[in-house]
Motif scaffolding. Structure first.
Motif, PDB file in Angstrom:
ATOM      1  N   UNK A 176     -13.317 -63.691 -18.021  1.00 24.55           N
ATOM      2  CA  UNK A 176     -12.667 -63.880 -19.318  1.00 24.55           C
ATOM      3  C   UNK A 176     -11.153 -63.730 -19.225  1.00 24.55           C
ATOM      4  N   UNK A 177     -10.673 -62.777 -18.434  1.00 29.63           N
ATOM      5  CA  UNK A 177      -9.227 -62.546 -18.318  1.00 29.63           C
ATOM      6  C   UNK A 177      -8.506 -63.754 -17.743  1.00 29.63           C
ATOM      7  N   UNK A 178      -9.173 -64.439 -16.819  1.00 27.60           N
ATOM      8  CA  UNK A 178      -8.563 -65.612 -16.199  1.00 27.60           C
ATOM      9  C   UNK A 178      -9.038 -66.918 -16.828  1.00 27.60           C
ATOM     10  N   UNK A 179      -9.727 -66.791 -17.960  1.00 25.55           N
ATOM     11  CA  UNK A 179     -10.213 -67.936 -18.727  1.00 25.55           C
ATOM     12  C   UNK A 179     -10.914 -68.959 -17.838  1.00 25.55           C
ATOM     13  N   UNK A 180     -11.819 -68.459 -17.008  1.00 20.87           N
ATOM     14  CA  UNK A 180     -12.560 -69.321 -16.098  1.00 20.87           C
ATOM     15  C   UNK A 180     -13.552 -70.168 -16.884  1.00 20.87           C
ATOM     16  N   UNK A 181     -13.692 -71.396 -16.490  1.00 19.53           N
ATOM     17  CA  UNK A 181     -14.645 -72.301 -17.121  1.00 19.53           C
ATOM     18  C   UNK A 181     -15.466 -72.995 -16.039  1.00 19.53           C
ATOM     19  N   UNK A 182     -16.551 -73.598 -16.459  1.00 17.88           N
ATOM     20  CA  UNK A 182     -17.380 -74.372 -15.545  1.00 17.88           C
ATOM     21  C   UNK A 182     -16.939 -75.822 -15.641  1.00 17.88           C
ATOM     22  N   UNK A 183     -16.688 -76.430 -14.495  1.00 18.26           N
ATOM     23  CA  UNK A 183     -16.320 -77.843 -14.487  1.00 18.26           C
ATOM     24  C   UNK A 183     -17.586 -78.651 -14.694  1.00 18.26           C
ATOM     25  N   UNK A 184     -17.681 -79.320 -15.825  1.00 18.17           N
ATOM     26  CA  UNK A 184     -18.895 -80.048 -16.145  1.00 18.17           C
ATOM     27  C   UNK A 184     -19.039 -81.345 -15.362  1.00 18.17           C
ATOM     28  N   UNK A 185     -17.940 -81.855 -14.798  1.00 14.87           N
ATOM     29  CA  UNK A 185     -18.041 -83.104 -14.044  1.00 14.87           C
ATOM     30  C   UNK A 185     -18.182 -82.863 -12.537  1.00 14.87           C
ATOM     31  N   UNK A 186     -18.277 -81.614 -12.123  1.00 17.24           N
ATOM     32  CA  UNK A 186     -18.434 -81.302 -10.702  1.00 17.24           C
ATOM     33  C   UNK A 186     -19.859 -81.622 -10.263  1.00 17.24           C
ATOM     34  N   UNK A 187     -19.999 -82.083  -9.034  1.00  9.93           N
ATOM     35  CA  UNK A 187     -21.318 -82.373  -8.480  1.00  9.93           C
ATOM     36  C   UNK A 187     -22.064 -81.071  -8.249  1.00  9.93           C
ATOM     37  N   UNK A 188     -23.386 -81.061  -8.438  1.00 10.15           N
ATOM     38  CA  UNK A 188     -24.153 -79.839  -8.193  1.00 10.15           C
ATOM     39  C   UNK A 188     -23.941 -79.338  -6.772  1.00 10.15           C
ATOM     40  N   UNK A 189     -23.729 -78.052  -6.633  1.00  7.42           N
ATOM     41  CA  UNK A 189     -23.530 -77.452  -5.325  1.00  7.42           C
ATOM     42  C   UNK A 189     -22.133 -77.639  -4.752  1.00  7.42           C
ATOM     43  N   UNK A 221     -25.398 -49.219 -12.997  1.00  8.65           N
ATOM     44  CA  UNK A 221     -24.587 -49.923 -12.003  1.00  8.65           C
ATOM     45  C   UNK A 221     -24.624 -51.423 -12.203  1.00  8.65           C
ATOM     46  N   UNK A 222     -25.802 -51.962 -12.458  1.00  5.05           N
ATOM     47  CA  UNK A 222     -25.947 -53.402 -12.690  1.00  5.05           C
ATOM     48  C   UNK A 222     -25.191 -53.843 -13.940  1.00  5.05           C
ATOM     49  N   UNK A 223     -25.321 -53.074 -15.007  1.00  2.00           N
ATOM     50  CA  UNK A 223     -24.613 -53.412 -16.246  1.00  2.00           C
ATOM     51  C   UNK A 223     -23.103 -53.295 -16.066  1.00  2.00           C
ATOM     52  N   UNK A 224     -22.673 -52.296 -15.297  1.00  2.00           N
ATOM     53  CA  UNK A 224     -21.240 -52.144 -15.021  1.00  2.00           C
ATOM     54  C   UNK A 224     -20.710 -53.330 -14.230  1.00  2.00           C
ATOM     55  N   UNK A 225     -21.475 -53.776 -13.247  1.00  2.00           N
ATOM     56  CA  UNK A 225     -21.060 -54.936 -12.457  1.00  2.00           C
ATOM     57  C   UNK A 225     -20.983 -56.182 -13.339  1.00  2.00           C
ATOM     58  N   UNK A 226     -21.969 -56.366 -14.198  1.00  4.23           N
ATOM     59  CA  UNK A 226     -21.962 -57.493 -15.127  1.00  4.23           C
ATOM     60  C   UNK A 226     -20.711 -57.449 -16.007  1.00  4.23           C
ATOM     61  N   UNK A 227     -20.402 -56.278 -16.551  1.00  3.17           N
ATOM     62  CA  UNK A 227     -19.221 -56.146 -17.417  1.00  3.17           C
ATOM     63  C   UNK A 227     -17.945 -56.442 -16.633  1.00  3.17           C
ATOM     64  N   UNK A 228     -17.867 -55.942 -15.392  1.00  4.55           N
ATOM     65  CA  UNK A 228     -16.711 -56.200 -14.530  1.00  4.55           C
ATOM     66  C   UNK A 228     -16.541 -57.708 -14.284  1.00  4.55           C
ATOM     67  N   UNK A 229     -17.628 -58.375 -13.913  1.00  4.01           N
ATOM     68  CA  UNK A 229     -17.560 -59.811 -13.630  1.00  4.01           C
ATOM     69  C   UNK A 229     -17.188 -60.597 -14.883  1.00  4.01           C
ATOM     70  N   UNK A 230     -17.791 -60.252 -16.015  1.00  2.00           N
ATOM     71  CA  UNK A 230     -17.500 -60.951 -17.265  1.00  2.00           C
ATOM     72  C   UNK A 230     -16.048 -60.754 -17.685  1.00  2.00           C
ATOM     73  N   UNK A 231     -15.547 -59.523 -17.552  1.00  2.00           N
ATOM     74  CA  UNK A 231     -14.166 -59.231 -17.927  1.00  2.00           C
ATOM     75  C   UNK A 231     -13.194 -60.018 -17.044  1.00  2.00           C
ATOM     76  N   UNK A 232     -13.479 -60.076 -15.749  1.00  2.00           N
ATOM     77  CA  UNK A 232     -12.624 -60.814 -14.824  1.00  2.00           C
ATOM     78  C   UNK A 232     -12.615 -62.298 -15.163  1.00  2.00           C
TER      79      UNK A 232
END
Length: 75
Positions: free
Chosen positions: A61-74, A48-59
């Protein structure tokens, strides 16, 4: 395997996860070892945990989500 893991339980966890995530299957040998190591309930939770990880990663990746490096922490 990425180097030597500190315990046989972690090695089994890695083997199970790697096999499932790379082949979408788990061999009878690895499944039996995981069941012996973690019990039936533990294997169900692990899948179940691995399936959730795969689901989150696929989602992400599909929307090409990135981390904003200039965003303030939190933010």
């Amino acid at each position: 395997m990425p180097g030597r893991l500190p315990s046989p339980r972690l090695s089994m966890l890695y083997d199970f996860a790697h096999e499932l995530l790379t082949t979408q299957r788990v061999s009878a040998r690895v499944f039996a070892q995981a069941s012996e190591t973690f019990g039936t309930e533990g294997v169900v939770e692990l899948v179940g945990l691995l399936g959730y990880y795969a689901f989150a990663a696929m989602t992400l990746n599909a929307f090409e989500m990135t981390i904003e490096t200039d965003a303030a922490p939190g933010a």
